[in-house]
Design a protein around this motif. Structure first.
Motif, PDB file in Angstrom:
ATOM      1  N   ASP A  60      67.980  33.036 -73.449  1.00 18.39           N
ATOM      2  CA  ASP A  60      68.250  34.449 -73.161  1.00 18.39           C
ATOM      3  C   ASP A  60      67.291  34.992 -72.105  1.00 18.39           C
ATOM      4  O   ASP A  60      67.694  35.743 -71.197  1.00 18.39           O
ATOM      5  N   ILE A  61      66.005  34.628 -72.222  1.00 16.72           N
ATOM      6  CA  ILE A  61      65.016  35.108 -71.252  1.00 16.72           C
ATOM      7  C   ILE A  61      65.259  34.488 -69.883  1.00 16.72           C
ATOM      8  O   ILE A  61      65.180  35.171 -68.845  1.00 16.72           O
ATOM      9  N   GLU A  62      65.565  33.200 -69.860  1.00 18.46           N
ATOM     10  CA  GLU A  62      65.864  32.544 -68.583  1.00 18.46           C
ATOM     11  C   GLU A  62      67.066  33.195 -67.907  1.00 18.46           C
ATOM     12  O   GLU A  62      67.061  33.426 -66.692  1.00 18.46           O
ATOM     13  N   ASP A  63      68.093  33.490 -68.689  1.00 16.92           N
ATOM     14  CA  ASP A  63      69.282  34.137 -68.131  1.00 16.92           C
ATOM     15  C   ASP A  63      68.925  35.497 -67.534  1.00 16.92           C
ATOM     16  O   ASP A  63      69.403  35.865 -66.447  1.00 16.92           O
ATOM     17  N   LYS A  64      68.088  36.241 -68.243  1.00 17.45           N
ATOM     18  CA  LYS A  64      67.693  37.574 -67.764  1.00 17.45           C
ATOM     19  C   LYS A  64      66.915  37.453 -66.455  1.00 17.45           C
ATOM     20  O   LYS A  64      67.122  38.242 -65.518  1.00 17.45           O
ATOM     21  N   CYS A  65      66.040  36.471 -66.382  1.00 22.72           N
ATOM     22  CA  CYS A  65      65.263  36.267 -65.158  1.00 22.72           C
ATOM     23  C   CYS A  65      66.166  35.914 -63.988  1.00 22.72           C
ATOM     24  O   CYS A  65      65.990  36.427 -62.868  1.00 22.72           O
ATOM     25  N   MET A  66      67.132  35.055 -64.228  1.00 20.70           N
ATOM     26  CA  MET A  66      68.048  34.651 -63.166  1.00 20.70           C
ATOM     27  C   MET A  66      68.881  35.845 -62.662  1.00 20.70           C
ATOM     28  O   MET A  66      69.114  35.992 -61.468  1.00 20.70           O
ATOM     29  N   VAL A  67      69.304  36.680 -63.592  1.00 21.23           N
ATOM     30  CA  VAL A  67      70.080  37.864 -63.209  1.00 21.23           C
ATOM     31  C   VAL A  67      69.222  38.814 -62.370  1.00 21.23           C
ATOM     32  O   VAL A  67      69.673  39.358 -61.347  1.00 21.23           O
ATOM     33  N   LEU A  68      67.965  39.004 -62.791  1.00 29.36           N
ATOM     34  CA  LEU A  68      67.069  39.888 -62.044  1.00 29.36           C
ATOM     35  C   LEU A  68      66.819  39.367 -60.633  1.00 29.36           C
ATOM     36  O   LEU A  68      66.810  40.135 -59.664  1.00 29.36           O
ATOM     37  N   ARG A  77      54.852  41.007 -55.791  1.00 25.55           N
ATOM     38  CA  ARG A  77      54.414  41.052 -57.185  1.00 25.55           C
ATOM     39  C   ARG A  77      55.596  41.037 -58.153  1.00 25.55           C
ATOM     40  O   ARG A  77      55.518  40.431 -59.231  1.00 25.55           O
ATOM     41  N   ASP A  78      56.688  41.706 -57.814  1.00 24.85           N
ATOM     42  CA  ASP A  78      57.856  41.697 -58.697  1.00 24.85           C
ATOM     43  C   ASP A  78      58.368  40.276 -58.905  1.00 24.85           C
ATOM     44  O   ASP A  78      58.781  39.904 -60.011  1.00 24.85           O
ATOM     45  N   LEU A  79      58.342  39.478 -57.847  1.00 23.55           N
ATOM     46  CA  LEU A  79      58.781  38.089 -57.965  1.00 23.55           C
ATOM     47  C   LEU A  79      57.830  37.308 -58.858  1.00 23.55           C
ATOM     48  O   LEU A  79      58.265  36.463 -59.642  1.00 23.55           O
ATOM     49  N   ARG A  80      56.533  37.615 -58.763  1.00 28.36           N
ATOM     50  CA  ARG A  80      55.560  36.945 -59.633  1.00 28.36           C
ATOM     51  C   ARG A  80      55.794  37.307 -61.092  1.00 28.36           C
ATOM     52  O   ARG A  80      55.640  36.469 -61.973  1.00 28.36           O
ATOM     53  N   VAL A  81      56.140  38.552 -61.354  1.00 27.01           N
ATOM     54  CA  VAL A  81      56.416  38.979 -62.735  1.00 27.01           C
ATOM     55  C   VAL A  81      57.549  38.131 -63.335  1.00 27.01           C
ATOM     56  O   VAL A  81      57.453  37.635 -64.456  1.00 27.01           O
ATOM     57  N   ILE A  82      58.599  37.952 -62.565  1.00 26.81           N
ATOM     58  CA  ILE A  82      59.762  37.219 -63.068  1.00 26.81           C
ATOM     59  C   ILE A  82      59.480  35.725 -63.157  1.00 26.81           C
ATOM     60  O   ILE A  82      59.802  35.073 -64.159  1.00 26.81           O
ATOM     61  N   SER A  83      58.873  35.168 -62.114  1.00 27.71           N
ATOM     62  CA  SER A  83      58.586  33.734 -62.131  1.00 27.71           C
ATOM     63  C   SER A  83      57.579  33.385 -63.224  1.00 27.71           C
ATOM     64  O   SER A  83      57.686  32.341 -63.877  1.00 27.71           O
ATOM     65  N   THR A  84      56.617  34.276 -63.456  1.00 26.20           N
ATOM     66  CA  THR A  84      55.658  34.074 -64.551  1.00 26.20           C
ATOM     67  C   THR A  84      56.371  34.107 -65.897  1.00 26.20           C
ATOM     68  O   THR A  84      56.065  33.310 -66.786  1.00 26.20           O
ATOM     69  N   GLY A  85      57.328  35.012 -66.033  1.00 24.18           N
ATOM     70  CA  GLY A  85      58.112  35.064 -67.268  1.00 24.18           C
ATOM     71  C   GLY A  85      58.832  33.758 -67.539  1.00 24.18           C
ATOM     72  O   GLY A  85      58.875  33.263 -68.675  1.00 24.18           O
ATOM     73  N   LEU A  86      59.390  33.162 -66.488  1.00 19.94           N
ATOM     74  CA  LEU A  86      60.077  31.873 -66.640  1.00 19.94           C
ATOM     75  C   LEU A  86      59.106  30.787 -67.087  1.00 19.94           C
ATOM     76  O   LEU A  86      59.434  29.969 -67.960  1.00 19.94           O
ATOM     77  N   LYS A  87      57.920  30.772 -66.490  1.00 16.12           N
ATOM     78  CA  LYS A  87      56.930  29.751 -66.848  1.00 16.12           C
ATOM     79  C   LYS A  87      56.439  29.934 -68.283  1.00 16.12           C
ATOM     80  O   LYS A  87      56.296  28.977 -69.045  1.00 16.12           O
ATOM     81  N   ILE A  88      56.183  31.173 -68.658  1.00 16.64           N
ATOM     82  CA  ILE A  88      55.656  31.443 -69.999  1.00 16.64           C
ATOM     83  C   ILE A  88      56.666  31.071 -71.070  1.00 16.64           C
ATOM     84  O   ILE A  88      56.317  30.488 -72.098  1.00 16.64           O
TER      85      ILE A  88
END
Length: 218
Positions: A60-68, A77-88
């Motif tokens: 679900d989180i990966e899907d949300k990141c991809m949509v964003l 920085r916004d890209l770092r927020v999302i890419s960090t979310g994927l890694k975490i």
């Protein structure tokens, strides 16, 4: 303003999703080690069944990141927020896998008398869980100092793992009948050591989120 406000809300939802997944993983680790210490078959099975829930959270989180990424085309920085979310979320899912592995061992050992009281393994679990909680707190508050402390704490977990390994190896050398269970307990300690490593990864990703610099633990 409305577009940015909506975007910020979606980023906050991403953060909340990660925290929810982190809390779920923390509970799975705690239940897995408890099922081992108490030789509780039903609790071990619940942990194993719950792994599917954690896996779905990751999806679900990966899907949300991809949509964003697709919809917002974030920069800097916004890209770092999302890419960090994927890694975490990847690190959290792997922690969940290790909780599953510990529960599986607990299930296999449920009818065996323990060769020794479990002291250091629960201590490793507590330390690893503290690291997980602190790394998520650092991520939430963007606290670099706390993230750096998590990285330092990893060395202490490593030291306990090596201590457990040596102790259980001595058991095996002195009594071959203990080899099977001692080997399983070494695996448990190794899984907990890996959980601490993943918590360290989260802390390092938090430092990257704040600073834009990739730092690896020495």
């Amino acid at each position: 303003m409305t577009i940015r406000h909506n975007y910020d809300q979606e980023l906050e939802q991403l953060r909340q999703g990660l925290l929810k997944m982190g809390n779920a993983v923390d509970g799975a680790i705690d239940d897995a080690v408890t099922s081992l210490a108490k030789q509780d078959i039903e609790q071990a099975r619940r942990v194993m069944d719950f792994d599917d829930v954690i896996d779905q959270m990751e999806i679900d989180i990966e899907d949300k990141c991809m949509v964003l990424i697709a919809r917002q085309q974030p920069m800097a920085r916004d890209l770092r927020v999302i890419s960090t979310g994927l890694k975490i979320t990847t690190d959290l899912e792997r922690m969940g896998d290790h909780a599953y592995d510990i529960a599986k061992i607990a299930l296999s050992m449920a009818n065996q008398p323990l060769i020794k009281p479990l002291v250091d393994i629960p201590r490793m679990a507590q330390m690893s869980q503290r690291m997980l909680k602190d790394s998520l707190e650092a991520y939430t508050t963007l606290d670099i100092a706390l993230a750096e402390q998590v990285c330092l704490n990893d060395d202490e977990v490593d030291n306990i793992y090596h201590q457990v390994f040596r102790e259980l190896l001595t058991y095996m050398m002195e009594d071959p009948k203990t080899i099977s269970q001692a080997t399983q307990l070494i695996f448990v300690a190794r899984y907990l050591e890996r959980i601490a490593d993943h918590a360290t990864n989260i802390a390092e990703w938090t430092i990257y989120l704040v600073t834009g610099q990739r730092l690896r633990k020495k």
